[in-house]
Scaffold this active site. Sequence first.
Site, PDB file in Angstrom:
ATOM      1  CB  ALA A  73      -0.912  -0.017   1.216  1.00  0.00           C
ATOM      2  NE  ARG A 117      -3.031   3.884 -12.813  1.00  0.00           N
ATOM      3  CZ  ARG A 117      -2.962   2.565 -12.957  1.00  0.00           C
ATOM      4  NH1 ARG A 117      -3.561   1.987 -13.981  1.00  0.00           N
ATOM      5  NH2 ARG A 117      -2.323   1.818 -12.082  1.00  0.00           N
ATOM      6  CG  ASN A 171     -26.169  22.044  20.795  1.00  0.00           C
ATOM      7  OD1 ASN A 171     -26.516  22.935  20.031  1.00  0.00           O
ATOM      8  ND2 ASN A 171     -25.491  20.985  20.400  1.00  0.00           N
ATOM      9  CB  ALA A 185     -46.416  27.509  21.702  1.00  0.00           C
TER      10      ALA A 185
HETATM   11  C1  UD1 Z   1      -0.451  -4.996  -9.772  1.00  0.00           C
HETATM   12  C2  UD1 Z   1       0.287  -6.290 -10.190  1.00  0.00           C
HETATM   13  C3  UD1 Z   1      -0.496  -6.958 -11.322  1.00  0.00           C
HETATM   14  C4  UD1 Z   1      -1.902  -7.257 -10.873  1.00  0.00           C
HETATM   15  C5  UD1 Z   1      -2.585  -5.970 -10.342  1.00  0.00           C
HETATM   16  C6  UD1 Z   1      -3.873  -6.362  -9.667  1.00  0.00           C
HETATM   17  C7  UD1 Z   1       2.708  -6.170  -9.890  1.00  0.00           C
HETATM   18  C8  UD1 Z   1       3.985  -5.815 -10.527  1.00  0.00           C
HETATM   19  N1  UD1 Z   1       1.632  -5.972 -10.638  1.00  0.00           N
HETATM   20  O1  UD1 Z   1      -0.458  -4.113 -10.892  1.00  0.00           O
HETATM   21  O2  UD1 Z   1       0.146  -8.182 -11.679  1.00  0.00           O
HETATM   22  O3  UD1 Z   1      -2.651  -7.789 -11.956  1.00  0.00           O
HETATM   23  O4  UD1 Z   1      -1.760  -5.330  -9.355  1.00  0.00           O
HETATM   24  O5  UD1 Z   1      -4.735  -5.280  -9.500  1.00  0.00           O
HETATM   25  O6  UD1 Z   1       2.675  -6.627  -8.767  1.00  0.00           O
HETATM   26  N2  UD1 Z   1       2.709  -0.655  -4.329  1.00  0.00           N
HETATM   27  C9  UD1 Z   1       3.651  -0.480  -3.357  1.00  0.00           C
HETATM   28  N3  UD1 Z   1       4.902  -0.105  -3.716  1.00  0.00           N
HETATM   29  C10 UD1 Z   1       5.271   0.072  -5.001  1.00  0.00           C
HETATM   30  C11 UD1 Z   1       4.296  -0.110  -5.998  1.00  0.00           C
HETATM   31  C12 UD1 Z   1       3.033  -0.472  -5.634  1.00  0.00           C
HETATM   32  O7  UD1 Z   1       3.360  -0.635  -2.152  1.00  0.00           O
HETATM   33  O8  UD1 Z   1       6.431   0.396  -5.232  1.00  0.00           O
HETATM   34  C13 UD1 Z   1       1.340  -1.020  -3.941  1.00  0.00           C
HETATM   35  C14 UD1 Z   1       0.300   0.021  -4.338  1.00  0.00           C
HETATM   36  O9  UD1 Z   1       0.066   0.944  -3.267  1.00  0.00           O
HETATM   37  C15 UD1 Z   1      -0.940  -0.810  -4.640  1.00  0.00           C
HETATM   38  C16 UD1 Z   1      -0.372  -2.174  -5.011  1.00  0.00           C
HETATM   39  O10 UD1 Z   1       0.971  -2.209  -4.600  1.00  0.00           O
HETATM   40  O11 UD1 Z   1      -1.779  -0.909  -3.494  1.00  0.00           O
HETATM   41  C17 UD1 Z   1      -0.445  -2.426  -6.518  1.00  0.00           C
HETATM   42  O12 UD1 Z   1       0.252  -1.404  -7.196  1.00  0.00           O
HETATM   43  P1  UD1 Z   1      -0.256  -0.809  -8.580  1.00  0.00           P
HETATM   44  O13 UD1 Z   1       0.716   0.205  -9.019  1.00  0.00           O
HETATM   45  O14 UD1 Z   1      -1.670  -0.444  -8.490  1.00  0.00           O
HETATM   46  O15 UD1 Z   1      -0.061  -2.112  -9.500  1.00  0.00           O
HETATM   47  P2  UD1 Z   1      -0.872  -2.557 -10.798  1.00  0.00           P
HETATM   48  O16 UD1 Z   1      -0.271  -1.892 -11.979  1.00  0.00           O
HETATM   49  O17 UD1 Z   1      -2.316  -2.431 -10.578  1.00  0.00           O
HETATM   50 CA    CA Z   2      -3.560  -1.598  -8.981  1.00  0.00          CA
END
Ligand code: UD1
Ligand code: CA
Length: 444
Positions: A9, A15, A370, A407
């Site tokens: 997270a 986006r 209040n 009233a």
């Molecule tokens: C990721 C997966 C993809 C999967 C998709 C599911 C990878 C490389 N890709 O892609 O295979 O189909 O989720 O929805 O794992 N995050 C970190 N640190 C980072 C990057 C991301 O903690 O450096 C966390 C983000 O906060 C997020 C999650 O990882 O909660 C997923 O990251 P995001 O960038 O949304 O990955 P997707 O491109 O959706």
């Molecule tokens: Ca994602």
Amino acid sequence: MNGSVIILAAGVGSRLKSSVPKVYHKIGGLSLIDHVIGTAKALNPSEIVAVLNPKHKDIELVFESSVKRAYQDVPKGTADAVKCALESLQNDSSDGWVYVLYGDIPLVSSETLLKLAEISKTCEKTAVVVLAMDSSGTYGLGRLECADEKGTVKSIIEAKDMLSSAKILPLCNAGLLIRKNILKRFINEIEPSASTGEFYITEIVRLAHQSGHVCRYYEGDKDELLGVNTRAELALLEKIFQERERKKHLDNGVTLVAPETTFFSHNTQIESDVVVYPYVVFLENVVIKRGAHVGPFCVVEGSTIANAKIGPFSRLRTGTEIQDGVRIGNFVEIKNSVVSRESKINHLSYVGDANIGKNTNIGAGTITCNYDGIKKHRTAVGENVFVGSNAALVAPVEIGDNVTIGAGSVIVKNVENGALAIARNNQTNIANWNTKRKNKKCVE
Ligand code: UD1
Ligand code: CA
């Protein structure tokens, strides 16, 4: 469960175009990450580690006490985030399994996650079980490249790295269950992507497969596994969540007259035989007991409603307790107050920071004043009281039992049991005033 859960997270979530980091956006009043932590808790793992961005250190989580925090300074990809979590895993033995969950996939259920564990037990050579979903209609995401028809996965190819001419693969990744020793062995071998420079945790599948380990998948329900990357996806998941909650309450014996117009929070509790009329919003921390009727267009938050009737158009705010037989009517707002048995507040009132005794009638337009501009004060109204219309009860003030308030009164002093309190200007009637006025006009 002999294992740990890592929740990723720390990403920026650009986006969503928001100053609030993505995983703190809410569905059903609960942040995306809290949804995932809540589900992880249900697995009863030895540890849950959330990987967060250090810039958001101060943001508290609802399930704060269940998680250990790890921080990723720069979001260099999901493999790098997992590495940060591994450093802080207390239970450092190499046995067991680690769930790697995405903090932006909030609706995954613990039942689905347990299916991965079941698959992991079917073959000793299994190193990774991928949580997969049908990829149709999705974009981005990592696609599963299967080795055979038996559910063996060769690699996961991230959409960002796919050639536009590449074959469309029907499954995509929504989370992973990885054998801990495999994770530890291969995590440092993951190379950054040539196209994005990010380290992908999904590369663990390719590395494990190439070394002769078995990677399998379980296909889950798409409604659970969609992620949030855009505002449109956030709205879509809210819709899915609400539909799920409506079904749950209907199945539990709640009448929803027009279910598609009732909105629930993640922790709305409603007993059976409650009737909810159209266009009602339940915000967080609402408990409704058997037999209650919630009329159309009510908004309820932080309140308990016993076998009583509220609405239409009532607003109950945090700290409100409505007891049996109470009637709350239209355009009545109640905050941080107890309304005791059989009392009525039927029209156009504000009751805040008050205790209303049983069998009391609060007349139309009554206001508890209040707030003095600096502090909030309480109003106490006894039993069997009749408050006439348009009274202002200026707190702090105590009204005894069996009192009548005239009233239009502005009540600033306590009223003893059994008294009539009237605080308004005496009426003056001037006889024949209109006739005299007309005569005067004629003279002019
Ligand atoms: C990721 C997966 C993809 C999967 C998709 C599911 C990878 C490389 N890709 O892609 O295979 O189909 O989720 O929805 O794992 N995050 C970190 N640190 C980072 C990057 C991301 O903690 O450096 C966390 C983000 O906060 C997020 C999650 O990882 O909660 C997923 O990251 P995001 O960038 O949304 O990955 P997707 O491109 O959706
Ligand atoms: Ca994602």
